[in-house]
Design a protein around this motif. Sequence first.
Motif, mmCIF file in Angstrom:
data_model
loop_
_atom_site.group_PDB
_atom_site.id
_atom_site.type_symbol
_atom_site.label_atom_id
_atom_site.label_comp_id
_atom_site.label_asym_id
_atom_site.label_seq_id
_atom_site.Cartn_x
_atom_site.Cartn_y
_atom_site.Cartn_z
ATOM 1 N N SER A 158 0.860 -1.491 -0.606
ATOM 2 C CA SER A 158 -0.207 -0.188 0.375
ATOM 3 C C SER A 158 0.523 1.203 0.320
ATOM 4 C CB SER A 158 -0.464 0.203 0.913
ATOM 5 O OG SER A 158 -1.991 0.911 0.930
ATOM 6 N N CYS A 159 1.787 0.971 -0.070
ATOM 7 C CA CYS A 159 3.187 2.428 0.234
ATOM 8 C C CYS A 159 4.000 2.432 -0.984
ATOM 9 C CB CYS A 159 3.828 2.362 1.515
ATOM 10 S SG CYS A 159 3.112 2.562 2.937
ATOM 11 N N ALA A 217 -4.408 12.642 0.607
ATOM 12 C CA ALA A 217 -4.938 12.471 1.501
ATOM 13 C C ALA A 217 -5.278 13.635 1.345
ATOM 14 C CB ALA A 217 -4.525 12.718 3.435
ATOM 15 N N HIS A 224 -8.650 3.087 2.887
ATOM 16 C CA HIS A 224 -7.317 3.510 3.738
ATOM 17 C C HIS A 224 -8.255 4.165 4.727
ATOM 18 C CE1 HIS A 224 -4.307 5.954 4.533
ATOM 19 N NE2 HIS A 224 -3.258 4.686 3.880
ATOM 20 N N THR A 276 -11.178 2.593 -3.375
ATOM 21 C CA THR A 276 -10.029 2.747 -4.081
ATOM 22 C C THR A 276 -10.042 1.770 -4.892
ATOM 23 O OG1 THR A 276 -9.392 2.896 -2.002
ATOM 24 C CG2 THR A 276 -7.536 2.040 -3.724
ATOM 25 N N ALA A 284 -4.732 5.603 -5.471
ATOM 26 C CA ALA A 284 -3.372 6.262 -4.877
ATOM 27 C C ALA A 284 -2.025 4.642 -6.247
ATOM 28 C CB ALA A 284 -3.212 4.905 -3.184
ATOM 29 N N HIS A 293 -7.681 11.004 -6.818
ATOM 30 C CA HIS A 293 -6.307 11.376 -6.686
ATOM 31 C C HIS A 293 -5.431 10.279 -7.237
ATOM 32 C CE1 HIS A 293 -6.582 8.935 -2.892
ATOM 33 N NE2 HIS A 293 -4.479 8.879 -3.568
ATOM 34 N N ASN A 316 -1.374 9.972 -6.298
ATOM 35 C CA ASN A 316 -0.302 9.627 -5.041
ATOM 36 C C ASN A 316 1.472 9.973 -6.402
ATOM 37 O OD1 ASN A 316 -2.111 8.721 -4.182
ATOM 38 N ND2 ASN A 316 -1.184 9.050 -2.136
ATOM 39 N N HIS A 358 4.478 9.793 -5.705
ATOM 40 C CA HIS A 358 5.397 8.616 -4.489
ATOM 41 C C HIS A 358 5.238 7.876 -5.242
ATOM 42 C CE1 HIS A 358 2.525 9.610 -1.597
ATOM 43 N NE2 HIS A 358 2.982 8.156 -1.193
ATOM 44 N N LYS A 359 3.673 7.697 -5.614
ATOM 45 C CA LYS A 359 4.058 5.931 -5.971
ATOM 46 C C LYS A 359 3.699 5.491 -7.293
ATOM 47 C CE LYS A 359 -0.034 3.467 -3.692
ATOM 48 N NZ LYS A 359 -0.160 3.302 -2.480
HETATM 49 C C1 LIG Z 1 -5.155 3.399 -0.925
HETATM 50 C C2 LIG Z 1 -4.313 4.960 -0.682
HETATM 51 N N1 LIG Z 1 -5.072 5.464 0.182
HETATM 52 C C3 LIG Z 1 -4.806 6.984 0.497
HETATM 53 C C4 LIG Z 1 -3.846 7.025 0.569
HETATM 54 C C5 LIG Z 1 -2.806 8.167 1.238
HETATM 55 O O1 LIG Z 1 -1.754 8.734 0.480
HETATM 56 P P1 LIG Z 1 -0.984 10.037 1.140
HETATM 57 O O2 LIG Z 1 -0.059 9.100 2.118
HETATM 58 O O3 LIG Z 1 -0.156 10.278 -0.033
HETATM 59 O O4 LIG Z 1 -1.680 11.142 1.641
HETATM 60 C C6 LIG Z 1 -2.834 6.037 0.500
HETATM 61 C C7 LIG Z 1 -1.204 6.221 1.114
HETATM 62 O O5 LIG Z 1 -0.095 5.204 0.875
HETATM 63 C C8 LIG Z 1 -3.023 4.846 -0.078
HETATM 64 O O6 LIG Z 1 -2.026 3.421 -0.039
#
Ligand SMILES: Cc1ncc(COP(=O)(O)O)c(C=O)c1O
Length: 520
Positions: free
Chosen positions: A101-102, A163, A194, A238, A269, A289, A291, A293-294
């Motif tokens: 998840s990261c 987030a 999440h 998600t 994400a 959204h 991410n 970084h992901k």
């Molecule tokens: C499924 C999911 N939603 C939301 C987020 C939140 O993202 P952020 O940590 O960039 O705020 C994450 C973070 O890894 C995530 O895995």
Amino acid sequence: MNDWSRALSANQAEETAAPMAPATGNRGLQIEEKLIFEQDSPGHCGVDLAEPAPFRSRLDGLERQSPIGLPGLSEPQVVRHFTRLSQKNYAIDTGLYPLGSCTMKHNPRLNEKLARLPGLADIHPLQPVSTVPGALELIDTLAHWLKTLTGMPAIALTPAAGAHGELCGMMAIRAALEARGNCRSRVLVPESAHGTNPATAAACGYTVDQIPADATGRVDRAALEAKLGVDVAALMLTNPNTCGLFESEIIKIAEAVHAAGAFFYCDGANFNAIVGRVRPADLGIDCMHLNLHKTFSTPHGGGGPGSGPVALTESLAPYAPLPWIVHGPDGLRLLEHKTGPAGQSLGRLKGFHGQMGMFVRALAYMMSHGSDGLRQVAEDAVLNANYLLARLANELSLSFPGSCMHEVLFDDSFLKETGVTTLDFAKALIDQGYHPMTMYFPLIVHGAMLVEPTETESKASLDEFIEVLKALATSARSGELPHFRAAPVSTPRRRLDETRAARKPVLRWGPEPLERDAPE
Ligand SMILES: Cc1ncc(COP(=O)(O)O)c(C=O)c1O
């Protein structure tokens, strides 16, 4: 290489006397590092400046009267302190980082090189717009790539994290519903989501209604449809979901949500599993959204700058936060006020234009891979996760049947009757030189272990990890409970009291133990 630089053989090791107990608390070259305040030697300083000449203060009596309380250290002491701390850190540059998840993916050095180009790194957000046309073009090009990859017509680039992107998207949805005359009251969120999803819905003033998962780990569509109604503002789903599974009924779900007059928010994400293969707009998503970084390899930042752009469908685009970059007859223009075409904008969600350094890195990643390369990234991430799944299916216990996307979810049933918990197992992994996988998330399976290898791990690296996991599973089954309970034994600190750390965090150092830290 000289003989004396090689590792000792087993016999030599046996003959070697036990090491002397260290007087310092250090072990080998692992230094027991005190807090910087505990290293204070009053009077020491890293600089030697002359006393300033007398000057007239303009603070009008507001000058600090007491010492600032910084520790006294020389420059070499400061350098050693922070270097030692940095060596205690585990990072993707150190080894495999399977934190599900990261998406702890490799950050290509090319991105770093480009982000450090003086023409990009040294510009100031308050510089006149006329002096930074290149920066505007870069931001606009990034938005173009994101629009192309998502199939959505608008991108809001200022949100500073996933987030924050959720907040932006849900605020846009609320604004759009308000413009229709009724912002509605409920948001549907699957139970596997999440934690940021329900938190965002609540922060936007909605009550959260949980949707259960079905036996395959996906949203229970019948339960979802039963909860839809005229008071539902949105579904936050998600995809791929937090169990590492593609929501195979997503198009039907989108249709049902729209038929109820609600919006479909997708937590994107996990876009890294589908980028270049699936365009979210084609699935019926209104807002999502990403991410950076992901999916696009920007650094996680350790609390530093993040970036969570939001893709918006036509009906939500007017609410995108400021500033907007628009194409005009004289080139690109920056709209910074809620006027004209931006009259319905949410306004500013963040200072300036977003995280420029992250934009440069993400665009470098996209352009160096090309769209076919990005697709390959997604395919390799999924392949690597499925390789782990296939090789570990009989050793650990899979939570759901079938193949997975970019991450594979195990639960703790393989540890049943061993007395070993998911936490013990993860701590034992540290002694083997691995950062643990994500534990106890998602919450819908017991003792979850979510493993995300990412696309850049080689087969050799995955094979080694697999052997370690297999060996640990075997020792758990063969009754080596004390070994697991004691782990980790090779770290600077042994097992921490994580409950106490969470419930009674000591966030500020003081010379005396803080009152709330006193023994009970
Ligand atoms: C499924 C999911 N939603 C939301 C987020 C939140 O993202 P952020 O940590 O960039 O705020 C994450 C973070 O890894 C995530 O895995």
